[in-house]
Design a protein around this motif. Structure first.
Motif, short mmCIF file in Angstrom:
data_model
loop_
_atom_site.label_atom_id
_atom_site.label_comp_id
_atom_site.label_asym_id
_atom_site.label_seq_id
_atom_site.Cartn_x
_atom_site.Cartn_y
_atom_site.Cartn_z
N ILE A 14 0.83 -1.21 0.00
CA ILE A 14 0.00 0.00 0.00
C ILE A 14 0.87 1.26 0.00
N GLY A 15 1.96 1.25 0.75
CA GLY A 15 2.83 2.43 0.82
C GLY A 15 3.45 2.75 -0.53
N LEU A 16 3.99 1.71 -1.19
CA LEU A 16 4.62 1.90 -2.51
C LEU A 16 3.58 2.38 -3.53
N THR A 17 2.42 1.75 -3.53
CA THR A 17 1.37 2.11 -4.49
C THR A 17 0.86 3.53 -4.24
N THR A 18 0.71 3.89 -2.98
CA THR A 18 0.22 5.24 -2.65
C THR A 18 1.26 6.28 -3.06
N ALA A 19 2.53 5.97 -2.83
CA ALA A 19 3.59 6.91 -3.23
C ALA A 19 3.50 7.16 -4.73
N LYS A 20 3.37 6.09 -5.53
CA LYS A 20 3.28 6.25 -6.99
C LYS A 20 2.02 7.05 -7.36
N TYR A 21 0.92 6.72 -6.70
CA TYR A 21 -0.37 7.36 -6.99
C TYR A 21 -0.26 8.88 -6.78
N LEU A 22 0.37 9.28 -5.69
CA LEU A 22 0.49 10.71 -5.39
C LEU A 22 1.52 11.37 -6.32
N LEU A 23 2.63 10.67 -6.57
CA LEU A 23 3.66 11.24 -7.45
C LEU A 23 3.11 11.49 -8.86
N GLN A 24 2.27 10.55 -9.31
CA GLN A 24 1.68 10.71 -10.66
C GLN A 24 0.69 11.87 -10.70
N ARG A 25 0.26 12.34 -9.53
CA ARG A 25 -0.67 13.47 -9.48
C ARG A 25 0.03 14.77 -9.03
N GLY A 26 1.34 14.78 -9.19
CA GLY A 26 2.09 16.02 -8.98
C GLY A 26 2.55 16.29 -7.55
N TYR A 27 2.38 15.31 -6.68
CA TYR A 27 2.82 15.51 -5.29
C TYR A 27 4.34 15.44 -5.16
N THR A 28 4.84 16.14 -4.17
CA THR A 28 6.19 15.90 -3.68
C THR A 28 6.05 14.86 -2.57
N VAL A 29 6.76 13.76 -2.68
CA VAL A 29 6.60 12.68 -1.70
C VAL A 29 7.93 12.34 -1.04
N TYR A 30 7.90 12.33 0.29
CA TYR A 30 9.01 11.79 1.08
C TYR A 30 8.54 10.42 1.55
N GLY A 31 9.35 9.40 1.29
CA GLY A 31 8.92 8.05 1.66
C GLY A 31 9.95 7.38 2.53
N SER A 32 9.48 6.73 3.60
CA SER A 32 10.45 6.07 4.48
C SER A 32 10.74 4.66 4.00
N LEU A 33 12.02 4.34 4.04
CA LEU A 33 12.52 3.00 3.70
C LEU A 33 13.48 2.60 4.81
N ARG A 34 13.75 1.31 4.86
CA ARG A 34 14.72 0.88 5.88
C ARG A 34 16.02 0.43 5.25
N GLY A 35 16.19 0.78 3.96
CA GLY A 35 17.47 0.47 3.30
C GLY A 35 17.38 -0.76 2.43
N GLY A 36 17.98 -0.69 1.23
CA GLY A 36 18.10 -1.85 0.33
C GLY A 36 16.79 -2.43 -0.14
N ASN A 37 15.77 -1.58 -0.36
CA ASN A 37 14.47 -2.12 -0.75
C ASN A 37 14.17 -1.92 -2.23
N ALA A 38 13.39 -2.85 -2.77
CA ALA A 38 12.98 -2.77 -4.17
C ALA A 38 12.17 -1.50 -4.44
N GLY A 39 11.38 -1.09 -3.48
CA GLY A 39 10.52 0.08 -3.65
C GLY A 39 11.31 1.31 -4.07
N ALA A 40 12.51 1.44 -3.55
CA ALA A 40 13.32 2.62 -3.85
C ALA A 40 13.61 2.70 -5.34
N ASP A 41 13.88 1.56 -5.98
CA ASP A 41 14.18 1.55 -7.42
C ASP A 41 12.97 2.02 -8.23
N GLN A 42 11.79 1.55 -7.83
CA GLN A 42 10.57 1.91 -8.57
C GLN A 42 10.23 3.39 -8.42
N LEU A 43 10.63 3.98 -7.31
CA LEU A 43 10.25 5.38 -7.04
C LEU A 43 11.31 6.37 -7.50
#
Ligand SMILES: NC(=O)c1ccc[n+]([C@@H]2O[C@H](COP(=O)([O-])OP(=O)(O)OC[C@H]3O[C@@H](n4cnc5c(N)ncnc54)[C@H](OP(=O)(O)O)[C@@H]3O)[C@@H](O)[C@H]2O)c1
Length: 279
Positions: A14-43
């Motif tokens: 949900i976090g990854l999908t929501t980040a993409k959803y907001l970014l695609q609508r022009g948001y500036t998004v800060y997203g928390s990761l714990r390091g070495g995650n696949a999500g970072a590559d997609q974002l």
């Protein structure tokens, strides 16, 4: 107006999908990761995405990450508390480390992120903006199924925190909303399946045979994470958002069941478990 949102736990689901959803609508998004995650590559391909490294149980790390946002001069208009874990197993067999972790991440982590970001949200409100906190709860914060009792207890706490904070913060122009999904197709279910050790060698071992298919059926019937992302977006943008939103198929059944006597609910859950059906 430029919207800036912090989302916790953007590595998957949900976090990854929501980040993409907001970014695609022009948001500036800060997203928390714990390091070495696949999500970072997609974002990483979104120029208005900034990864922040923190665990929600690490208060100094949250503080440092929020300081990073403060230094950019961005007005923080939204915080989405999404990071969470689901620990399952019979209450009788859960270790102290497991039950503390459930609350450390889902409840005290969320609380710490709220406390650390509130000065920025107050500043945004004082600058004429309408900041909001969106807490990702769960249907488990509405009804308690057996064998996810600690998870439910943590999500009931999320609902209480949401309602109490909203009543404390509305006079300051900050809204606090809970988005409570039913089953969603995310990696959280696979993580849960690894927790079968809690049953082995105990009188609950037999329950496992039932619980496997019961959980699989619930996951298969789940909604896509985009449905939850859209509900979060609405909570951030609607002029008068509903403060507690249940996002699930047959949500009406949950709302109805909540009104019935507890003994009726007991029979409902035990029957459903026997039939490998959730609600
Ligand atoms: N999926 C469902 O059916 C469902 C239903 C109702 C509610 N929810 C709620 O939705 C939220 C997101 O879950 P999901 O289904 O998307 O699961 P998920 O794919 O497992 O995502 C959970 C996210 O939380 C992060 N996280 C876990 N522990 C953390 C910690 N200590 N500090 C910081 N981040 C941490 C994970 O990061 P790592 O990759 O680093 O672990 C991951 O990014 C949770 O609050 C969950 O309770 C899910």
């Amino acid at each position: 107006m430029q919207q800036t949102t912090l989302i916790t736990g953007v590595s998957s689901g949900i976090g990854l999908t929501t980040a993409k959803y907001l970014l695609q609508r022009g948001y500036t998004v800060y997203g928390s990761l714990r390091g070495g995650n696949a999500g970072a590559d997609q974002l990483a391909k979104y120029p208005t995405f900034t990864p922040l490294t923190f665990d929600v149980t690490d208060r100094p790390a949250i503080h440092a990450a929020v300081q990073q946002i403060r230094e950019t001069g961005h007005q923080l208009t939204g915080v989405v508390n999404n990071a969470g874990v689901a620990i399952s197993g019979p209450v009788e067999t859960l270790s102290e480390a497991q039950y503390r972790k459930q609350f450390d991440v889902n409840v005290f982590g969320l609380l710490a992120v709220c406390q650390e970001t509130l000065p920025l949200l107050h500043a945004a409100q004082e600058a004429g903006l309408s900041p909001r906190i969106v807490n990702v709860g769960s249907v488990s914060g509405y009804l308690t199924s057996p064998f996810t009792t600690l998870y439910s207890a943590s999500k009931f706490a999320v609902e209480a925190l949401t309602d109490g904070m909203r009543r404390e913060l509305l006079p300051f122009g900050i809204d606090v909303i809970s988005i409570a999904p039913g089953p969603v197709k995310t990696p959280i279910w696979a993580k849960g399946r690894e927790q079968t050790a809690a049953y082995r060698g105990t009188r609950y071992e037999k329950v496992l045979e039932k619980l496997g298919p019961y959980t699989e059926a619930a996951e298969a019937d789940g909604v896509e994470p985009e449905v939850v992302a859209e509900a979060i977006y609405k909570a951030l943008t609607d002029e008068k958002p509903n403060p507690n939103v249940l996002v699930m198929k047959r949500g009406w059944l949950v709302k109805l069941l909540r009104l019935t006597p507890k003994r009726f609910q007991d029979r409902f859950f035990l029957k459903r478990l026997a039939e490998n059906r959730r609600y």
